[in-house]
Design an enzyme around this catalytic site. Structure first.
Site, PDB file in Angstrom:
ATOM      1  N   GLY A   1      71.265  27.107 -66.843  1.00 34.47           N
ATOM      2  CA  GLY A   1      70.881  26.354 -65.651  1.00 34.47           C
ATOM      3  C   GLY A   1      69.366  26.172 -65.641  1.00 34.47           C
ATOM      4  O   GLY A   1      68.626  27.071 -66.042  1.00 34.47           O
TER       5      GLY A   1
ATOM      6  N   ARG B   1      80.581  22.259 -70.433  1.00 32.02           N
ATOM      7  CA  ARG B   1      80.881  23.324 -71.407  1.00 32.02           C
ATOM      8  C   ARG B   1      81.686  24.435 -70.746  1.00 32.02           C
ATOM      9  O   ARG B   1      82.748  24.846 -71.239  1.00 32.02           O
ATOM     10  CB  ARG B   1      79.567  23.899 -71.975  1.00 32.02           C
ATOM     11  CG  ARG B   1      78.828  22.964 -72.909  1.00 32.02           C
ATOM     12  CD  ARG B   1      77.462  23.528 -73.252  1.00 32.02           C
ATOM     13  NE  ARG B   1      76.583  23.501 -72.101  1.00 32.02           N
ATOM     14  CZ  ARG B   1      75.516  22.681 -71.972  1.00 32.02           C
ATOM     15  NH1 ARG B   1      75.186  21.866 -72.946  1.00 32.02           N
ATOM     16  NH2 ARG B   1      74.787  22.710 -70.886  1.00 32.02           N
ATOM     17  N   ILE B   2      81.185  24.943 -69.606  1.00 31.85           N
ATOM     18  CA  ILE B   2      81.847  26.080 -68.954  1.00 31.85           C
ATOM     19  C   ILE B   2      83.134  25.635 -68.258  1.00 31.85           C
ATOM     20  O   ILE B   2      84.166  26.310 -68.358  1.00 31.85           O
ATOM     21  CB  ILE B   2      80.871  26.789 -67.985  1.00 31.85           C
ATOM     22  CG1 ILE B   2      79.713  27.393 -68.788  1.00 31.85           C
ATOM     23  CG2 ILE B   2      81.575  27.858 -67.160  1.00 31.85           C
ATOM     24  CD1 ILE B   2      78.558  27.924 -67.957  1.00 31.85           C
TER      25      ILE B   2
ATOM     26  N   GLN C   1      81.606  11.103 -65.082  1.00 25.85           N
ATOM     27  CA  GLN C   1      82.472  10.185 -65.845  1.00 25.85           C
ATOM     28  C   GLN C   1      83.594  10.977 -66.507  1.00 25.85           C
ATOM     29  O   GLN C   1      83.463  12.192 -66.689  1.00 25.85           O
ATOM     30  CB  GLN C   1      81.669   9.406 -66.905  1.00 25.85           C
ATOM     31  CG  GLN C   1      81.102  10.231 -68.042  1.00 25.85           C
ATOM     32  CD  GLN C   1      79.672  10.685 -67.770  1.00 25.85           C
ATOM     33  OE1 GLN C   1      78.864   9.933 -67.256  1.00 25.85           O
ATOM     34  NE2 GLN C   1      79.370  11.926 -68.106  1.00 25.85           N
ATOM     35  N   PRO C   2      84.705  10.264 -66.877  1.00 26.82           N
ATOM     36  CA  PRO C   2      85.810  10.965 -67.543  1.00 26.82           C
ATOM     37  C   PRO C   2      85.334  11.543 -68.868  1.00 26.82           C
ATOM     38  O   PRO C   2      84.406  11.032 -69.483  1.00 26.82           O
ATOM     39  CB  PRO C   2      86.847   9.860 -67.798  1.00 26.82           C
ATOM     40  CG  PRO C   2      86.425   8.693 -66.984  1.00 26.82           C
ATOM     41  CD  PRO C   2      84.972   8.819 -66.717  1.00 26.82           C
TER      42      PRO C   2
ATOM     43  N   HIS D   1      76.079  37.513 -59.341  1.00 25.33           N
ATOM     44  CA  HIS D   1      75.649  36.588 -60.396  1.00 25.33           C
ATOM     45  C   HIS D   1      75.720  37.252 -61.781  1.00 25.33           C
ATOM     46  O   HIS D   1      74.701  37.428 -62.458  1.00 25.33           O
ATOM     47  CB  HIS D   1      74.222  36.076 -60.128  1.00 25.33           C
ATOM     48  CG  HIS D   1      73.908  34.790 -60.829  1.00 25.33           C
ATOM     49  ND1 HIS D   1      73.025  33.854 -60.329  1.00 25.33           N
ATOM     50  CD2 HIS D   1      74.355  34.280 -62.009  1.00 25.33           C
ATOM     51  CE1 HIS D   1      72.927  32.836 -61.175  1.00 25.33           C
ATOM     52  NE2 HIS D   1      73.729  33.071 -62.204  1.00 25.33           N
ATOM     53  N   ILE D   2      76.955  37.586 -62.184  1.00 27.19           N
ATOM     54  CA  ILE D   2      77.139  38.299 -63.454  1.00 27.19           C
ATOM     55  C   ILE D   2      77.942  37.492 -64.470  1.00 27.19           C
ATOM     56  O   ILE D   2      78.511  38.053 -65.415  1.00 27.19           O
ATOM     57  CB  ILE D   2      77.811  39.683 -63.228  1.00 27.19           C
ATOM     58  CG1 ILE D   2      79.110  39.542 -62.422  1.00 27.19           C
ATOM     59  CG2 ILE D   2      76.851  40.645 -62.555  1.00 27.19           C
ATOM     60  CD1 ILE D   2      79.946  40.823 -62.357  1.00 27.19           C
ATOM     61  N   GLY D   3      77.992  36.168 -64.271  1.00 25.66           N
ATOM     62  CA  GLY D   3      78.797  35.316 -65.159  1.00 25.66           C
ATOM     63  C   GLY D   3      78.570  35.581 -66.638  1.00 25.66           C
ATOM     64  O   GLY D   3      79.512  35.701 -67.418  1.00 25.66           O
TER      65      GLY D   3
HETATM   66  P1  NDP Z   1      77.099  21.428 -68.556  1.00 25.08           P
HETATM   67  O1  NDP Z   1      75.881  20.566 -68.464  1.00 25.08           O
HETATM   68  O2  NDP Z   1      77.879  21.440 -69.819  1.00 25.08           O
HETATM   69  O3  NDP Z   1      78.104  21.073 -67.378  1.00 25.08           O
HETATM   70  C1  NDP Z   1      77.664  20.687 -66.129  1.00 25.08           C
HETATM   71  C2  NDP Z   1      78.727  19.803 -65.537  1.00 25.08           C
HETATM   72  O4  NDP Z   1      78.308  19.444 -64.215  1.00 25.08           O
HETATM   73  C3  NDP Z   1      78.934  18.492 -66.312  1.00 25.08           C
HETATM   74  O5  NDP Z   1      80.282  18.359 -66.646  1.00 25.08           O
HETATM   75  C4  NDP Z   1      78.537  17.430 -65.303  1.00 25.08           C
HETATM   76  O6  NDP Z   1      79.375  16.314 -65.346  1.00 25.08           O
HETATM   77  C5  NDP Z   1      78.781  18.151 -63.990  1.00 25.08           C
HETATM   78  N1  NDP Z   1      78.134  17.454 -62.905  1.00 25.08           N
HETATM   79  C6  NDP Z   1      76.856  17.045 -62.803  1.00 25.08           C
HETATM   80  N2  NDP Z   1      76.690  16.364 -61.666  1.00 25.08           N
HETATM   81  C7  NDP Z   1      77.888  16.353 -61.056  1.00 25.08           C
HETATM   82  C8  NDP Z   1      78.374  15.810 -59.834  1.00 25.08           C
HETATM   83  N3  NDP Z   1      77.555  15.119 -59.029  1.00 25.08           N
HETATM   84  N4  NDP Z   1      79.668  15.991 -59.503  1.00 25.08           N
HETATM   85  C9  NDP Z   1      80.485  16.684 -60.319  1.00 25.08           C
HETATM   86  N5  NDP Z   1      80.092  17.219 -61.492  1.00 25.08           N
HETATM   87  C10 NDP Z   1      78.814  17.042 -61.835  1.00 25.08           C
HETATM   88  O7  NDP Z   1      76.598  22.888 -68.184  1.00 25.08           O
HETATM   89  P2  NDP Z   1      77.357  24.283 -68.408  1.00 25.08           P
HETATM   90  O8  NDP Z   1      78.818  24.075 -68.289  1.00 25.08           O
HETATM   91  O9  NDP Z   1      76.826  24.936 -69.609  1.00 25.08           O
HETATM   92  O10 NDP Z   1      76.803  25.093 -67.129  1.00 25.08           O
HETATM   93  C11 NDP Z   1      77.101  24.618 -65.828  1.00 25.08           C
HETATM   94  C12 NDP Z   1      76.355  25.407 -64.779  1.00 25.08           C
HETATM   95  O11 NDP Z   1      76.916  26.696 -64.646  1.00 25.08           O
HETATM   96  C13 NDP Z   1      74.873  25.686 -65.083  1.00 25.08           C
HETATM   97  O12 NDP Z   1      74.070  24.579 -64.738  1.00 25.08           O
HETATM   98  C14 NDP Z   1      74.587  26.896 -64.226  1.00 25.08           C
HETATM   99  O13 NDP Z   1      74.142  26.479 -62.959  1.00 25.08           O
HETATM  100  C15 NDP Z   1      75.949  27.563 -64.069  1.00 25.08           C
HETATM  101  N6  NDP Z   1      76.036  28.849 -64.782  1.00 25.08           N
HETATM  102  C16 NDP Z   1      76.293  29.975 -64.045  1.00 25.08           C
HETATM  103  C17 NDP Z   1      76.452  31.187 -64.675  1.00 25.08           C
HETATM  104  C18 NDP Z   1      76.731  32.418 -63.883  1.00 25.08           C
HETATM  105  O14 NDP Z   1      76.289  33.482 -64.291  1.00 25.08           O
HETATM  106  N7  NDP Z   1      77.472  32.331 -62.791  1.00 25.08           N
HETATM  107  C19 NDP Z   1      76.314  31.327 -66.125  1.00 25.08           C
HETATM  108  C20 NDP Z   1      76.034  30.082 -66.799  1.00 25.08           C
HETATM  109  C21 NDP Z   1      75.913  28.897 -66.126  1.00 25.08           C
HETATM  110  P3  NDP Z   1      79.005  15.027 -66.212  1.00 25.08           P
HETATM  111  O15 NDP Z   1      79.071  15.497 -67.622  1.00 25.08           O
HETATM  112  O16 NDP Z   1      80.056  14.058 -65.841  1.00 25.08           O
HETATM  113  O17 NDP Z   1      77.646  14.637 -65.816  1.00 25.08           O
HETATM  114  C1  DGY Z   2      72.585  30.605 -66.343  1.00 24.07           C
HETATM  115  O1  DGY Z   2      72.379  30.822 -67.553  1.00 24.07           O
HETATM  116  O2  DGY Z   2      72.283  29.534 -65.796  1.00 24.07           O
HETATM  117  C2  DGY Z   2      73.272  31.672 -65.553  1.00 24.07           C
HETATM  118  O3  DGY Z   2      73.260  31.444 -64.218  1.00 24.07           O
HETATM  119  C3  DGY Z   2      72.930  33.061 -65.936  1.00 24.07           C
HETATM  120  O4  DGY Z   2      73.307  33.289 -67.245  1.00 24.07           O
END
Ligand code: NDP
Ligand code: DGY
Length: 327
Positions: free
Chosen positions: A84, A163-164, A186-187, A292-294
């Site tokens: 993030g 990704r997640i 987008q899809p 916040h231990i994801g």
């Molecule tokens: P990605 O960039 O792969 O995924 C983010 C997703 O958010 C994309 O699919 C994107 O969709 C979607 N998105 C963006 N804008 C919107 C919207 N307006 N409405 C709906 N969906 C939207 O990132 P990751 O999957 O790697 O990580 C996602 C988030 O998870 C990080 O940004 C972080 O905040 C959080 N995270 C939390 C952790 C924890 O410890 N709890 C650990 C790691 C991450 P599109 O592709 O269509 O734009």
């Molecule tokens: C991140 O990487 O964005 C998480 O929130 C912590 O790993």
């Protein structure tokens, strides 16, 4: 490298030793570390970053114009130990030609796994059950006691199939999920793998038994899960958020949970972090809050640390970074 040529790097926290070893071994950095498990105070951050060529930061450090001004023109790279990047003032960073490294992919499995654990713990009321065993509330086996909701035959809605989000969907499908809905900008072709149906947010919220938020925090997603959102969910639905706390309006979530508008919520992220121990959400049995231990497995944090260090070093030398954020 002579002492004068050494590049100044400020590290805002004690990080897993895997990354520190890489930075030390490189022999090109004059390292200054906020050597604590607690966040660097703002004044120390502003002081520590002054004149730095590289900044290794965490998601709890707000890197805005003030920090960039305090760093000055030497600053070439910011490497964050997170995927993030909502804590970084991207426009300001881009304007100044600073490169950014982050940690995508390496934490996807750990975060998806934790999301599934949180979903099951919330839906099957595990914290409540554990508490009842400890406090003597377990009198006998009771047909109507501590019943929850199962995934088999259910509809799961994933907000943000990135990704997640996709990794969560992959893990949930084998539990017998009947329909996998998702929404985003987008899809996604990769949704085919989980038979994902791209639907408008409104449809996802109305039809899902489990709503899982895994999108990034942006101006568009800030406060997305509000009164209007919760009012459309089924009364039997479970809400899970492992993205960022600010995607949720917590006052509205409290109302939805305490009024029975939705069944339960599981949160790995909140606003603020830590959530004050007297916060109303913590008074609710149907709200499971984690700190916040994801990504918190030993190996994942070690790999994140390595990647963050390598991003920083390659950024400093002007070479290709293993994971550079496209600005
Ligand atoms: P990605 O960039 O792969 O995924 C983010 C997703 O958010 C994309 O699919 C994107 O969709 C979607 N998105 C963006 N804008 C919107 C919207 N307006 N409405 C709906 N969906 C939207 O990132 P990751 O999957 O790697 O990580 C996602 C988030 O998870 C990080 O940004 C972080 O905040 C959080 N995270 C939390 C952790 C924890 O410890 N709890 C650990 C790691 C991450 P599109 O592709 O269509 O734009
Ligand atoms: C991140 O990487 O964005 C998480 O929130 C912590 O790993």
């Amino acid at each position: 490298m002579s002492a004068q040529q050494m590049l100044k790097v400020f590290v805002t926290r004690r990080i897993p030793q895997e990354g520190m070893k890489i930075l030390q071994k490189a022999g090109m950095c004059n390292l200054s570390v906020w050597d604590s498990d607690e966040p660097v105070p703002r004044a120390e951050l502003l002081k520590g970053v002054a004149g730095a060529h590289g900044l290794l930061c965490l998601l709890s450090d707000k890197i805005d114009a003030e920090v960039l001004d305090a760093a000055g023109p030497n600053l070439k790279v910011i490497s964050t130990l997170s995927v993030g990047f909502d804590h970084l003032a991207i426009d300001e960073i881009k304007k100044r030609g600073i490169r950014v490294g982050y940690t995508p992919d390496v934490l996807t499995d750990a975060t998806a796994e934790l999301t599934v654990a949180l979903l099951l713990a919330t839906a099957r009321r595990l914290p409540e059950g554990v508490e009842e065993v400890k406090n003597g509330g377990w009198s006998t086996w009771k047909p109507l006691w501590l019943c929850g909701y199962g995934l088999s035959g259910s509809t799961v809605g994933v907000i943000g199939l990135g990704r997640i989000g996709l990794a969560i969907a992959r893990r949930l499908k084998p539990f017998g999920v009947k329909r996998l809905l998702y929404t985003g900008r987008q899809p996604k072709p990769q949704a085919q793998e989980v038979d994902g149906e791209y639907v408008p947010l409104d449809t996802l919220v109305r039809e899902s038994d489990f709503v899982v938020v895994s999108c990034s925090l942006t101006p568009d997603t800030q406060g997305l899960c509000n009164n209007n959102f919760f009012s459309k969910m089924k009364k039997t639905s479970i809400f899970i958020n492992t993205s960022r706390g600010a995607v949720v309006n917590q006052e509205d979530l409290f109302k939805a949970l305490s009024s029975g508008q939705i069944a339960a919520a599981g949160l790995d992220v909140t606003t603020p972090e830590p959530l004050p121990t007297n916060h109303p959400l913590l008074t609710l049995k149907n709200c499971v809050v984690l700190p916040h231990i994801g990504s918190a497995t030993y190996s994942t944090r070690g790999i994140m640390s390595e990647l963050t260090a390598n991003n920083l070093l390659t950024g400093l030398t002007g070479s290709e970074m293993p994971s550079e954020l496209k600005l």
